[in-house]
Design a protein around this motif. Structure first.
Motif, mmCIF file in Angstrom:
data_model
loop_
_atom_site.group_PDB
_atom_site.id
_atom_site.type_symbol
_atom_site.label_atom_id
_atom_site.label_comp_id
_atom_site.label_asym_id
_atom_site.label_seq_id
_atom_site.Cartn_x
_atom_site.Cartn_y
_atom_site.Cartn_z
ATOM 1 N N ASN A 98 -2.774 2.115 -8.494
ATOM 2 C CA ASN A 98 -3.584 1.483 -7.475
ATOM 3 C C ASN A 98 -3.230 0.300 -6.853
ATOM 4 O O ASN A 98 -2.489 -0.264 -7.273
ATOM 5 C CB ASN A 98 -4.803 1.251 -8.652
ATOM 6 N N PRO A 99 -3.323 0.300 -5.373
ATOM 7 C CA PRO A 99 -2.988 -0.719 -4.682
ATOM 8 C C PRO A 99 -3.532 -2.096 -5.018
ATOM 9 O O PRO A 99 -3.002 -3.207 -4.722
ATOM 10 C CB PRO A 99 -3.458 -0.367 -3.286
ATOM 11 N N ASN A 100 -4.642 -2.413 -5.630
ATOM 12 C CA ASN A 100 -5.284 -3.522 -6.089
ATOM 13 C C ASN A 100 -4.381 -4.123 -7.374
ATOM 14 O O ASN A 100 -4.183 -5.220 -7.326
ATOM 15 C CB ASN A 100 -6.574 -3.335 -6.585
ATOM 16 N N CYS A 117 0.819 -1.191 0.031
ATOM 17 C CA CYS A 117 0.036 0.124 0.065
ATOM 18 C C CYS A 117 1.091 1.398 0.055
ATOM 19 O O CYS A 117 0.698 2.295 -0.668
ATOM 20 C CB CYS A 117 -1.072 -0.087 1.127
ATOM 21 N N HIS A 118 1.901 1.075 0.787
ATOM 22 C CA HIS A 118 2.824 2.469 0.737
ATOM 23 C C HIS A 118 3.420 2.573 -0.552
ATOM 24 O O HIS A 118 3.516 3.675 -1.079
ATOM 25 C CB HIS A 118 3.912 2.327 2.093
ATOM 26 N N LEU A 119 3.885 1.482 -0.984
ATOM 27 C CA LEU A 119 4.550 1.425 -2.379
ATOM 28 C C LEU A 119 3.471 2.153 -3.578
ATOM 29 O O LEU A 119 3.764 3.017 -4.312
ATOM 30 C CB LEU A 119 4.803 0.169 -3.078
ATOM 31 N N SER A 120 2.195 1.896 -3.197
ATOM 32 C CA SER A 120 1.072 2.309 -4.265
ATOM 33 C C SER A 120 1.110 3.903 -4.385
ATOM 34 O O SER A 120 1.128 4.418 -5.292
ATOM 35 C CB SER A 120 -0.108 1.459 -4.122
ATOM 36 N N ARG A 121 1.215 4.258 -2.868
ATOM 37 C CA ARG A 121 1.069 5.743 -2.659
ATOM 38 C C ARG A 121 2.134 6.313 -3.233
ATOM 39 O O ARG A 121 2.274 7.343 -3.914
ATOM 40 C CB ARG A 121 0.991 5.932 -1.148
ATOM 41 N N GLN A 122 3.399 5.841 -2.961
ATOM 42 C CA GLN A 122 4.478 6.548 -3.313
ATOM 43 C C GLN A 122 4.920 6.397 -4.880
ATOM 44 O O GLN A 122 5.385 7.565 -5.603
ATOM 45 C CB GLN A 122 5.934 5.861 -2.940
#
Length: 64
Positions: A32-34, A23-28
């Protein structure tokens, strides 16, 4: 092991070393986290564009 599996293993090791979640990677990275979850579960192939984006994100110094 496939090319995707090898690359994902390296990404996972890098995330673990930083204490980052998917999730953190997706934000950075702005992904999309999915989508990231589907890659790690083998449900989706990873395009070169996303590989490069994640590689750039993980190579940034001083990020946490």
């Amino acid at each position: 092991m496939t090319k995707d599996e090898l690359w994902l293993a390296k990404v996972k090791a890098s995330l673990d070393a930083r204490g980052w979640s998917q999730c953190h990677l997706s934000r950075q990275a702005g992904i999309n986290p999915n989508t990231i979850s589907r890659w790690f579960r083998g449900h989706r192939k990873i395009s070169r564009v996303y590989r490069n984006l994640i590689d750039r994100t993980l190579s940034k110094k001083g990020e946490s």
